[in-house]
Structure formats: C-alpha cells, structure tokens
Design an enzyme around this catalytic site. Structure first.
Site, PDB file in Angstrom:
ATOM      1  N   ARG A 219       0.853  -1.190   0.000  1.00 31.74           N
ATOM      2  CA  ARG A 219       0.000   0.000   0.000  1.00 31.74           C
ATOM      3  C   ARG A 219       0.889   1.241   0.000  1.00 31.74           C
ATOM      4  O   ARG A 219       1.765   1.391   0.857  1.00 31.74           O
ATOM      5  CB  ARG A 219      -0.920   0.039   1.225  1.00 31.74           C
ATOM      6  CG  ARG A 219      -2.049   1.082   1.088  1.00 31.74           C
ATOM      7  CD  ARG A 219      -2.849   1.254   2.373  1.00 31.74           C
ATOM      8  NE  ARG A 219      -2.087   1.933   3.393  1.00 31.74           N
ATOM      9  CZ  ARG A 219      -1.919   1.464   4.633  1.00 31.74           C
ATOM     10  NH1 ARG A 219      -2.465   0.316   5.005  1.00 31.74           N
ATOM     11  NH2 ARG A 219      -1.202   2.135   5.517  1.00 31.74           N
ATOM     12  N   SER A 242      -2.854  -2.918   6.445  1.00 36.16           N
ATOM     13  CA  SER A 242      -4.145  -3.171   7.070  1.00 36.16           C
ATOM     14  C   SER A 242      -5.303  -2.527   6.332  1.00 36.16           C
ATOM     15  O   SER A 242      -5.130  -1.652   5.490  1.00 36.16           O
ATOM     16  CB  SER A 242      -4.119  -2.679   8.520  1.00 36.16           C
ATOM     17  OG  SER A 242      -3.784  -1.306   8.552  1.00 36.16           O
ATOM     18  N   GLU A 457       8.849   0.984  11.478  1.00 40.62           N
ATOM     19  CA  GLU A 457       7.514   1.217  12.018  1.00 40.62           C
ATOM     20  C   GLU A 457       7.478   0.790  13.462  1.00 40.62           C
ATOM     21  O   GLU A 457       8.383   0.148  13.979  1.00 40.62           O
ATOM     22  CB  GLU A 457       6.483   0.406  11.215  1.00 40.62           C
ATOM     23  CG  GLU A 457       6.491   0.728   9.742  1.00 40.62           C
ATOM     24  CD  GLU A 457       6.154   2.171   9.444  1.00 40.62           C
ATOM     25  OE1 GLU A 457       5.687   2.882  10.354  1.00 40.62           O
ATOM     26  OE2 GLU A 457       6.368   2.604   8.311  1.00 40.62           O
ATOM     27  N   GLY A 458       6.343   1.126  14.112  1.00 41.39           N
ATOM     28  CA  GLY A 458       6.144   0.682  15.480  1.00 41.39           C
ATOM     29  C   GLY A 458       6.365   1.818  16.455  1.00 41.39           C
ATOM     30  O   GLY A 458       7.035   2.803  16.159  1.00 41.39           O
ATOM     31  N   ARG A 577      -8.139   7.506   4.771  1.00 37.54           N
ATOM     32  CA  ARG A 577      -8.195   7.734   6.211  1.00 37.54           C
ATOM     33  C   ARG A 577      -8.299   9.233   6.474  1.00 37.54           C
ATOM     34  O   ARG A 577      -7.619  10.035   5.822  1.00 37.54           O
ATOM     35  CB  ARG A 577      -6.945   7.178   6.900  1.00 37.54           C
ATOM     36  CG  ARG A 577      -6.941   5.671   7.024  1.00 37.54           C
ATOM     37  CD  ARG A 577      -5.553   5.134   7.254  1.00 37.54           C
ATOM     38  NE  ARG A 577      -4.702   5.420   6.111  1.00 37.54           N
ATOM     39  CZ  ARG A 577      -3.414   5.090   6.047  1.00 37.54           C
ATOM     40  NH1 ARG A 577      -2.852   4.501   7.067  1.00 37.54           N
ATOM     41  NH2 ARG A 577      -2.711   5.362   4.975  1.00 37.54           N
TER      42      ARG A 577
END
Length: 601
Positions: A219, A242, A457-458, A577
């Site tokens: 994505r 996701s 990430e994270g 989003r």
C-alpha cells in the site's frame, strides 16, 4: 504498514457510550493541540489543556421523518470538537456542512451505525477483555467518517497508475541484496530491530536462498499538497497493510447512504469508485497458493496474540469459501513451538504444510518480546513457503530505502522505463538523510517545514544498543526526560511513537549535533506536506464528532511472480483515512483517524 497505521489493536474512547437518544450540547472553553488520540482517553476531557463540557438534555425532534430502512429515527446531536488552525484535508463533498439540516445528519448517523453492525464494519471493543482473542465477543463499529471525502479524479487516477510501478520497484529492490545491506549499514548500528532483520537477510544471502515465488501485498500512501498542488507519497508499506477488508466495507456504507440521502445532500452515489481491495488481495493469495502446487497446504496468517482488528483480517482470509483454501492463524510464539522445517524446505506448523505465510504481525519490536519470536521469523524465512513479505520485501519498505530511492539516478538502477521513472519521481516528497549538513541546518531554522521519521515502524523511541544494565538505566532516564519535555512544552507538538514534528525537530537535531553520535542514522528528514482541511463528521464509539479534518489516500497493489513469469501486477483498490487536523499522527488502528472513502470530483 504504515507506520502509525500498523498497530492493529483499534483503540476507542470510553467516555461516550450510553446516550443514543440524548442531545449533547458542547461548549469549548479553550483550544487544544491534543491529537485525536486514545492515549489520553481516560482524562482528555478533564485535562486543563482541553476542557469541553457536555450537558445531556432530552431530544426534541422537529419532524425527523425521512424514509429509512429501519423506520423513523431517534438520534443524538453531533458533538462538535475544537479544531486547530494551521495544519491543513482534502475538501469534503459537502459545500457547507454547517448548513446541513441537523435532523438529516442524525438520521444518517443512526442508519450508518445500524448498517455497520449488519455488514461487519466492526472491531473488537477494548473495554471487553476477551475482544482481542475470541471472535464475536465485544464488538463495536470501526471508526469511520459519516460522508465520503471529495478527491480530484485526476489525482486518484495518478495514484492508481503508480501502483504497478511501485510493485515492480519493490521486487527489483528486494533482489539487490548489496543495495539493501549497504543502505541500512549505519541504521543497523543504532537500531537493534533493523539490525536483527538485516542479520536474517544476511543469512539468506549466505545460503543463497532463492524465492522462486514472490508475493507482495503493498500500500502506497499519499497526500495532496495544497502548496505545490502535487500528489506526494508519504510512505510505501510492504508488510501488514491493514484495512483492505474494512476499507472496502466503508466504501459500500457510503454508497448505501448516498443512495438513500444523496438527493437531499446533492451527491451522486455513482461517484464513489468501486473498491475491491479485499477480493483482489484474496485473489492474489489464492493464486500464490496455486503456484505453490500443494493442494493440502494451508495459508498461515501470522497474527498478534491479541488482535482487536481481527475482523479486517478475517474478511481477507475467508479464502475457504471462494477458493477452497484453508487458512490458519498463529502467533510468532506458536510458530516457534509448533513449527518444523523438513529437509526439502517444507514448513510444517502444527503438522500442516504451509504454502503462504501472510504477515499481519512482525513489523515492530513489540512483536518480538523474546528470542522465540525471532527464531520463528528465521524458520519461516528458511522455508520454501511463500512469504508475504519476504525479509527482503520487508527491508525494501523501510524509510531509509525510501530516502535512498529519492536520490538522483537511483531509480534508474531498478526501473528501465523512463516514463515510469518520471511518474515515480514526481510523487516523491523531499527526503534526506541526517548526514546532509545543509538540509539539517535548514530544518533547524524552519522546523515546521519538516518531519523526522524513524527508519522503521512501530511505537516507541529508537535507542542506541547498550549492554542490558546500561540500556535499562538509559531507558528510564530517557522516559523521565521525555515526559518532562512534553509537560514543559505543554504538548505544543506531540511526539507519538513514530514521527517528530515542529519545535521537537529543532531540539532533536540540535541534540544529535551536540552529541556527535551515530544516532542520526536512525532517522530521515522528510518535507512536511500541507493538505487542505475541511469540516468532517467522524464516528467513533457511536458518537459523532464534527471537526476540521485532513485525509490520506492509500492505494493497494498486488504483485505475484513465479520465477520469470509475472502472474499479477495490479492496483487493488484504495484506503482513505481521515483525522482531525490538530493530530500529527494518522493511524486508524492507533486511534488517531477514521476510515473513509472517496467521492470523485
């Protein structure tokens, strides 16, 4: 994955939940820079930085009699939240939401909540202890926007055309092991998580591990910059992308609402583009399963042990109904306990041969609390199972690789078509490493124009690698200093796990400069994008918030290659989003944003 977008445990507010038939009048005592963020869920309305009073009163309807699938509606008023000027979303399809009849809005809210419940637009409710482990227990509607967001069709087409190019780019970058290792060498020294990923990648290079069948479900995320009028890429996600399931359902929700209410709103349901992301991703996984050529093998979803976003994953992995493919869900710890590698490379988990490994976990340090999880990751990488993503695909999606690809003449190393190169380069925002002294000086001078991003990430800050006692001491000192800094600046700019904004950019750069350490390799600098903002209705926990908002478009892409034959390389739908404009972070699952859809203009 997307950065703050990959923590798949959706958070919900706990202070709105029990007044479906009550009108709420809110008054704002002071503006706040607080993001739409569940970290403050239990105290945000008592905090002196954000004071909003709610006074429940009985509803008095004045003819809420528009036709509805569920009959005459009784609805609560919208709660209007304070907004912040300066950060700018793409224009809402409504010319002026302030003039929309409130009874009409209440009826749409009620219908939308009913529709969401009936059509599976749901996540686990964090207030229910078992909601992340037991399907069907403690469900609540996913956060969503009440109306679709308008988006210029020309920019949407541009983003869709880029998807196959980025799919091919990821594949070619993943094949260049030296490029991945060299580009991430400095990062490896200061980021333990990236270091472990690179170690696994090095072992695969040493044994000359070949991935004959390669599957990528990607994505690419974009924002439309108001200043330059360009569609600019935020990041490219190659692991745990996701919301293909719930994103598809939100598009259908908005189409349903406009079929019923479009005449009153002046909107046409046909201008919401089709969104087949979940079915196309499922098709790609099924085709990969077919290529593996073992009809008894299963598709294994690597999931977190507690996953409140499990329904988005189940929408994608209901392959058994359509393609007669069995799927299983396992955590990394379970894979380590139950996994076995046969001499021919076959991966067995719980006695079942695995054809495709689909990662919806494993993208953040928190997914590896012990050596057991790292052992499972290595076991899967050594097997002949198709990994989505493989370790090389995973590394190709890091921020540092994104920044390296933005350098002059680097794209030409991987892409042959000059038109494709031009299209990709056009969507690149400014990206720089922190060893560029000139750009660091500019960022110190004008920090509001830049964003500092970690290479991975994270959540959580990136720490230098120390021995354990010093690491723990350093961690405690760092956390104390961080909280002191946050309160000192009164959260003027909020650092939330991933990105650094505003004055904190200047302070971080000055600190790194003074220390002269190699910690600067843990970050990149990125041009800050300023999209236009508009009024939007944001639904969370059955409550509608009206606020100024900005939006981000994600385009899904699927790539499947078997040896030299490209079986699938396509754009596969989209994810929109929307978040309130006062929030710097943007993840739906992290609690900052809501799911949305596109209204083409």
């Amino acid at each position: 994955m997307g950065a703050g977008y990959s923590s798949l445990c959706l958070s919900t507010f706990t202070h709105h939940h029990s007044f479906p038939l009550t009108a709420f009048h809110c008054k704002t005592k002071s503006k706040s820079n607080f993001p739409f963020n569940p970290i403050y869920k239990d105290r945000s309305f008592n905090n002196p930085l954000r004071r909003i009073a709610y006074f429940p009163q009985p509803i008095r309807f004045s003819g809420c009699e528009l036709p509805s699938k569920v009959g005459t509606l009784k609805c609560g008023k919208v709660r209007e939240m304070e907004s912040q000027e300066g950060v700018a979303a793409i224009t809402n399809p409504m010319r002026d939401l302030e003039t929309v009849d409130e009874d009409l809005v209440q009826q749409m809210i009620y219908d939308a909540l009913v529709w969401s419940s009936l059509h599976g637009l749901v996540v686990g409710d964090k207030n229910v202890q078992r909601s992340g482990r037991t399907p069907g227990v403690g469900m609540v509607h996913a956060p969503f926007a009440l109306l679709p967001l308008s988006f210029p069709e020309s920019y949407y087409s541009q983003a869709c055309e880029l998807a196959p190019i980025f799919n091919e780019l990821v594949d070619r970058v993943s094949l260049d092991g030296n490029f991945l290792q060299d580009s991430l060498t400095r990062t490896k020294k200061v980021d333990a998580f990236t270091s472990r990923l690179l170690d696994i990648h090095s072992k695969m290079l040493e044994i000359n591990k070949k991935e004959d069948i390669r599957l990528g479900l990607h994505r690419s995320d974009y924002m439309l910059d108001e200043h330059t009028k360009l569609l600019l890429q935020i990041e490219l996600n190659t692991i745990s992308c996701s919301f293909p399931g719930l994103g598809t359902i939100v598009s259908e929700l908005h189409r349903s609402l406009l079929i019923h209410y479009g005449e009153h709103l002046g909107l046409d349901s046909k201008k919401i583009p089709g969104n087949s992301s979940v079915s196309r991703f499922a098709e790609a996984m099924a085709k990969a399963w077919t290529e593996y050529n073992n009809p008894r093998a299963v598709v294994m979803v690597v999931a977190q042990s507690e996953e409140r976003n499990m329904y988005d994953q189940h929408w994608l992995c209901s392959l058994n109904n359509t393609y007669n493919v069995t799927t299983i869900r396992k955590s990394l710890a379970e894979i380590d306990m139950q996994g076995e590698l046969l001499p021919d490379g076959t991966l067995l988990v719980g006695g079942q041969a695995v054809s495709v490994v689909y990662f919806r976990a494993g993208y953040a340090p928190s997914d590896y609390p012990s050596e057991s999880e790292w052992s499972a990751r290595l076991l899967m990488e050594q097997s002949s199972a198709i990994k989505c993503p493989s370790i090389s695909y995973h590394l190709a999606g890091t921020k540092k690789i994104q920044q390296e690809l933005a350098k002059p003449n680097v794209l030409e190393r991987f892409l042959d078509n000059k038109e494709d190169i031009a299209k990709v380069r056009k969507c690149f925002a400014g990206l720089w490493s922190l060893d560029d002294a000139e750009i660091v000086s500019k960022a110190i001078e004008r920090p509001e124009l830049y964003v500092m991003k970690p290479q991975r990430e994270g959540g959580g800050p990136i720490f230098l690698i120390f021995t354990l006692p010093f690491f723990l001491l350093f961690t405690i000192i760092y956390i104390i200093h961080w909280w002191e800094h946050c309160f000192r600046t009164r959260f003027r700019y909020f650092i939330s796990g991933n990105n650094i904004y505003g004055e904190d950019v200047r302070e971080t750069l000055l600190r790194l400069k003074k220390e002269g350490s190699e910690e600067d390799a843990a970050y990149i600098l990125m041009q800050r994008i300023f999209p236009s903002e508009s009024l939007a209705y944001l639904m969370r926990d059955g409550v509608c918030h009206k606020d100024q908002a900005i939006s981000e478009l994600g385009i899904y892409g699927a790539y499947l290659r078997s040896k030299d034959k490209v079986i699938m390389n396509e754009q596969c739908g989209y994810l929109m989003r929307t978040k309130i404009s006062s929030s710097n972070e943007g993840g739906v699952a992290a609690g900052f944003a809501v799911l949305d859809s596109i209204y083409l203009t």
